[in-house]
Design a protein around this motif. Structure first.
Motif: not given
Length: 82
Positions: A5, A7, A9, A25-26, A58, A63, A73, A75
């Motif tokens: 998935d 995304i 970051a 990946h999330r 996260i 976010t 996202l 982090y």
């Protein structure tokens, strides 16, 4: 198995401060390598047993604050959260 998935970051603090990377990946945690390790980063579901300055998690509030623009996202380094 975790399905891909992708995304973007944004990393805040720690060794990746200010960098943006496309992640596959999330997942809630990212671990960067310590001395003698050669991986770029590990994406993890559970917090790793690693020093806080090598672990990002996260930042839900940061976010959410960015939701008006590009999906990303944020982090934040765990050492900055303590």
């Amino acid at each position: 198995m975790v399905e891909p998935d992708p995304i973007n970051a944004l990393f805040v603090g720690g060794p990746l401060d200010g960098e943006t990377h496309l992640l596959a990946h999330r997942l809630p945690f990212v671990q960067t390598p310590g001395p003698g390790e050669t991986f770029f980063a590990r994406l993890l579901i559970d917090p790793p047993d690693a020093p806080d300055h090598l672990v990002y998690e996260i930042d839900v509030e940061a976010t959410k604050a960015r939701q008006g623009g590009e999906a990303i996202l944020v982090y934040r380094c765990r050492a900055d959260l303590r």
